[in-house]
Design a protein around this motif. Sequence first.
Motif, PDB file in Angstrom:
ATOM      1  N   VAL A  13       0.810  -1.218   0.000  1.00 33.33           N
ATOM      2  CA  VAL A  13       0.000   0.000   0.000  1.00 33.33           C
ATOM      3  C   VAL A  13       0.843   1.267   0.000  1.00 33.33           C
ATOM      4  O   VAL A  13       0.438   2.301  -0.557  1.00 33.33           O
ATOM      5  CB  VAL A  13      -0.976  -0.010   1.202  1.00 33.33           C
ATOM      6  N   GLN A  14       2.028   1.207   0.589  1.00 37.91           N
ATOM      7  CA  GLN A  14       2.887   2.396   0.651  1.00 37.91           C
ATOM      8  C   GLN A  14       3.339   2.848  -0.744  1.00 37.91           C
ATOM      9  O   GLN A  14       3.797   3.978  -0.902  1.00 37.91           O
ATOM     10  CB  GLN A  14       4.109   2.130   1.535  1.00 37.91           C
ATOM     11  N   THR A  15       3.217   1.985  -1.752  1.00 40.49           N
ATOM     12  CA  THR A  15       3.613   2.332  -3.118  1.00 40.49           C
ATOM     13  C   THR A  15       2.422   2.673  -4.017  1.00 40.49           C
ATOM     14  O   THR A  15       2.612   3.062  -5.165  1.00 40.49           O
ATOM     15  CB  THR A  15       4.393   1.178  -3.771  1.00 40.49           C
ATOM     16  N   HIS A  16       1.208   2.502  -3.499  1.00 44.99           N
ATOM     17  CA  HIS A  16       0.021   2.668  -4.341  1.00 44.99           C
ATOM     18  C   HIS A  16      -0.066   4.058  -4.969  1.00 44.99           C
ATOM     19  O   HIS A  16      -0.395   4.195  -6.145  1.00 44.99           O
ATOM     20  CB  HIS A  16      -1.248   2.392  -3.538  1.00 44.99           C
ATOM     21  N   PHE A  17       0.176   5.070  -4.165  1.00 47.48           N
ATOM     22  CA  PHE A  17       0.060   6.436  -4.678  1.00 47.48           C
ATOM     23  C   PHE A  17       1.064   6.676  -5.807  1.00 47.48           C
ATOM     24  O   PHE A  17       0.693   7.143  -6.888  1.00 47.48           O
ATOM     25  CB  PHE A  17       0.285   7.444  -3.559  1.00 47.48           C
ATOM     26  N   ALA A  31       4.117 -12.725  14.371  1.00 48.11           N
ATOM     27  CA  ALA A  31       4.353 -11.723  13.327  1.00 48.11           C
ATOM     28  C   ALA A  31       4.596 -12.397  11.986  1.00 48.11           C
ATOM     29  O   ALA A  31       5.206 -13.475  11.914  1.00 48.11           O
ATOM     30  CB  ALA A  31       5.553 -10.865  13.702  1.00 48.11           C
ATOM     31  N   SER A  32       4.126 -11.782  10.914  1.00 50.93           N
ATOM     32  CA  SER A  32       4.295 -12.339   9.574  1.00 50.93           C
ATOM     33  C   SER A  32       5.653 -12.011   8.970  1.00 50.93           C
ATOM     34  O   SER A  32       6.091 -12.658   8.023  1.00 50.93           O
ATOM     35  CB  SER A  32       3.203 -11.797   8.639  1.00 50.93           C
ATOM     36  N   GLY A  33       6.292 -10.977   9.510  1.00 48.17           N
ATOM     37  CA  GLY A  33       7.575 -10.553   8.957  1.00 48.17           C
ATOM     38  C   GLY A  33       7.447  -9.581   7.803  1.00 48.17           C
ATOM     39  O   GLY A  33       8.449  -9.156   7.229  1.00 48.17           O
ATOM     40  N   LYS A  34       6.205  -9.206   7.445  1.00 47.13           N
ATOM     41  CA  LYS A  34       5.984  -8.268   6.351  1.00 47.13           C
ATOM     42  C   LYS A  34       6.041  -6.837   6.896  1.00 47.13           C
ATOM     43  O   LYS A  34       5.130  -6.385   7.577  1.00 47.13           O
ATOM     44  CB  LYS A  34       4.644  -8.532   5.680  1.00 47.13           C
ATOM     45  N   GLU A  35       7.119  -6.143   6.569  1.00 51.11           N
ATOM     46  CA  GLU A  35       7.341  -4.796   7.095  1.00 51.11           C
ATOM     47  C   GLU A  35       6.210  -3.845   6.736  1.00 51.11           C
ATOM     48  O   GLU A  35       5.764  -3.040   7.557  1.00 51.11           O
ATOM     49  CB  GLU A  35       8.664  -4.248   6.562  1.00 51.11           C
ATOM     50  N   HIS A  36       5.719  -3.926   5.493  1.00 49.36           N
ATOM     51  CA  HIS A  36       4.712  -2.968   5.045  1.00 49.36           C
ATOM     52  C   HIS A  36       3.371  -3.166   5.750  1.00 49.36           C
ATOM     53  O   HIS A  36       2.513  -2.288   5.724  1.00 49.36           O
ATOM     54  CB  HIS A  36       4.527  -3.044   3.524  1.00 49.36           C
ATOM     55  N   SER A  74       0.310   0.798   7.467  1.00 51.65           N
ATOM     56  CA  SER A  74       0.442  -0.552   8.009  1.00 51.65           C
ATOM     57  C   SER A  74      -0.671  -0.811   9.013  1.00 51.65           C
ATOM     58  O   SER A  74      -1.350   0.107   9.473  1.00 51.65           O
ATOM     59  CB  SER A  74       1.807  -0.725   8.680  1.00 51.65           C
ATOM     60  N   GLY A  75      -0.871  -2.065   9.347  1.00 49.18           N
ATOM     61  CA  GLY A  75      -1.830  -2.399  10.387  1.00 49.18           C
ATOM     62  C   GLY A  75      -3.176  -2.880   9.883  1.00 49.18           C
ATOM     63  O   GLY A  75      -3.529  -2.756   8.709  1.00 49.18           O
ATOM     64  N   SER A  76      -3.937  -3.421  10.817  1.00 50.29           N
ATOM     65  CA  SER A  76      -5.190  -4.084  10.499  1.00 50.29           C
ATOM     66  C   SER A  76      -6.297  -3.126  10.052  1.00 50.29           C
ATOM     67  O   SER A  76      -7.161  -3.500   9.264  1.00 50.29           O
ATOM     68  CB  SER A  76      -5.667  -4.873  11.725  1.00 50.29           C
ATOM     69  N   VAL A  77      -6.275  -1.888  10.561  1.00 49.13           N
ATOM     70  CA  VAL A  77      -7.343  -0.946  10.172  1.00 49.13           C
ATOM     71  C   VAL A  77      -7.298  -0.683   8.669  1.00 49.13           C
ATOM     72  O   VAL A  77      -8.339  -0.657   8.004  1.00 49.13           O
ATOM     73  CB  VAL A  77      -7.234   0.373  10.957  1.00 49.13           C
ATOM     74  N   TYR A  98       4.655  -3.563  17.032  1.00 44.72           N
ATOM     75  CA  TYR A  98       3.927  -3.993  15.837  1.00 44.72           C
ATOM     76  C   TYR A  98       2.795  -3.016  15.532  1.00 44.72           C
ATOM     77  O   TYR A  98       2.257  -2.371  16.425  1.00 44.72           O
ATOM     78  CB  TYR A  98       3.351  -5.402  16.021  1.00 44.72           C
ATOM     79  N   ALA A  99       2.427  -2.950  14.262  1.00 45.75           N
ATOM     80  CA  ALA A  99       1.296  -2.115  13.853  1.00 45.75           C
ATOM     81  C   ALA A  99      -0.001  -2.688  14.429  1.00 45.75           C
ATOM     82  O   ALA A  99      -0.058  -3.857  14.845  1.00 45.75           O
ATOM     83  CB  ALA A  99       1.224  -2.058  12.328  1.00 45.75           C
ATOM     84  N   ASN A 100      -1.038  -1.874  14.445  1.00 47.00           N
ATOM     85  CA  ASN A 100      -2.302  -2.289  15.044  1.00 47.00           C
ATOM     86  C   ASN A 100      -2.813  -3.613  14.465  1.00 47.00           C
ATOM     87  O   ASN A 100      -2.777  -3.826  13.265  1.00 47.00           O
ATOM     88  CB  ASN A 100      -3.356  -1.186  14.901  1.00 47.00           C
ATOM     89  N   ASP A 101      -3.258  -4.500  15.344  1.00 45.85           N
ATOM     90  CA  ASP A 101      -3.830  -5.779  14.918  1.00 45.85           C
ATOM     91  C   ASP A 101      -5.203  -6.018  15.540  1.00 45.85           C
ATOM     92  O   ASP A 101      -5.765  -7.094  15.440  1.00 45.85           O
ATOM     93  CB  ASP A 101      -2.885  -6.946  15.235  1.00 45.85           C
TER      94      ASP A 101
END
Length: 352
Positions: free
Chosen positions: A73-77, A158-163, A172-175, A208-211
């Motif tokens: 998602v960080q690259t979408h824009f 953790a999945s290990g996926k930084e993004h 990042s995160g569940s929201v 970790y980002a929100n989960d």
Amino acid sequence: MQLVKVGLCAFGMSGKIFHAPFLKEHPGFFMSAIVERSKEESKEKYPDATIYRSVEEMFQDADIDVVVVNTPVQTHFEYTKMALNAGKNVIVEKPFTVNVAEAEELVRLAETKNLFLSVYQNRRFDRDYLQVQKVISEGKMGTIKEVEIRFDRFRTEASGKEHKENPEQNGSGSVHDLGSHLVDQATQLFGFPEKLFADVFSMKGEEYANDYFEILLYYKDDLRVRLKSSVFTKEEHFAYKIHGDKGSFLQERTDDQENELAIGAIPTYGQNWMQPLKESDGIIIYFNENSESKRNLTSSEPGNYMNYYQQIYEHIVFGYALPSLGNEVVQNMKIIEAALESSRKGKVVELN
């Protein structure tokens, strides 16, 4: 049949499961190009697709009509803007972008370029959500007063996926991840709320980002819609609980398309490729016209993500309505941003 040539920006899980199989099986699409930065895994199933080593290189391919931006998602824009400026129509994965400002800029650019921009909201085509939509439309529950929509998992490691899991990464995160589906379903069913309150944090710890999230949407006429997700839920709940002044409906989350695609199922064009359920997956309790209480088990019909791409094709060829158009999903992004603000400040946030 008019052939629409498509370029896929990545061949990871999203590309392999949610996009490439449907594009291959739909007779109106041709998988023209795939970006693989170092590997050539796509060659086995998609030998006719040109492999590019960068999205920049693929965007220069004049034959491509539609680009699927299915990168983090960080690259979408950046990639969506680049594709639009290259004259390509764009399908971008949810949650669209990391913030509202980026989403609005992309919508304006697409309009200026006279190109379409659609967000891949595939959960609109889940069997359970379609059943909820159907039951609400039948009106047996009367005026809807309270709703809960959940999307739970049991993923305590953790999945290990930084993004997805680095709290320092915007988006990042569940929201942004699962929340984008629940918010989309709420707005599809009930429209845009007036205000909200949210509780968002990481059960795995602050590193970790929100989960976990709980978002309470306030609608006029005293309707309340609660959206909730946790990664520490071992036992499944009813995913949808709909309560009205004449009855209630409870629906399990039973769509299995993702799991089937992950083990190699091939979707078919023009028919349901998922099997009917062997057991019921819902319960409706209501008062009929004679004020008699009725309790019926219900079974949802198969969902089909192919219908998203069918709608895209019909938009391109016949000018029919575009599914999940960008300026519609911008509204969802406003809810996501407001939820994060509400949780951070610990207060109700008004939505304009």
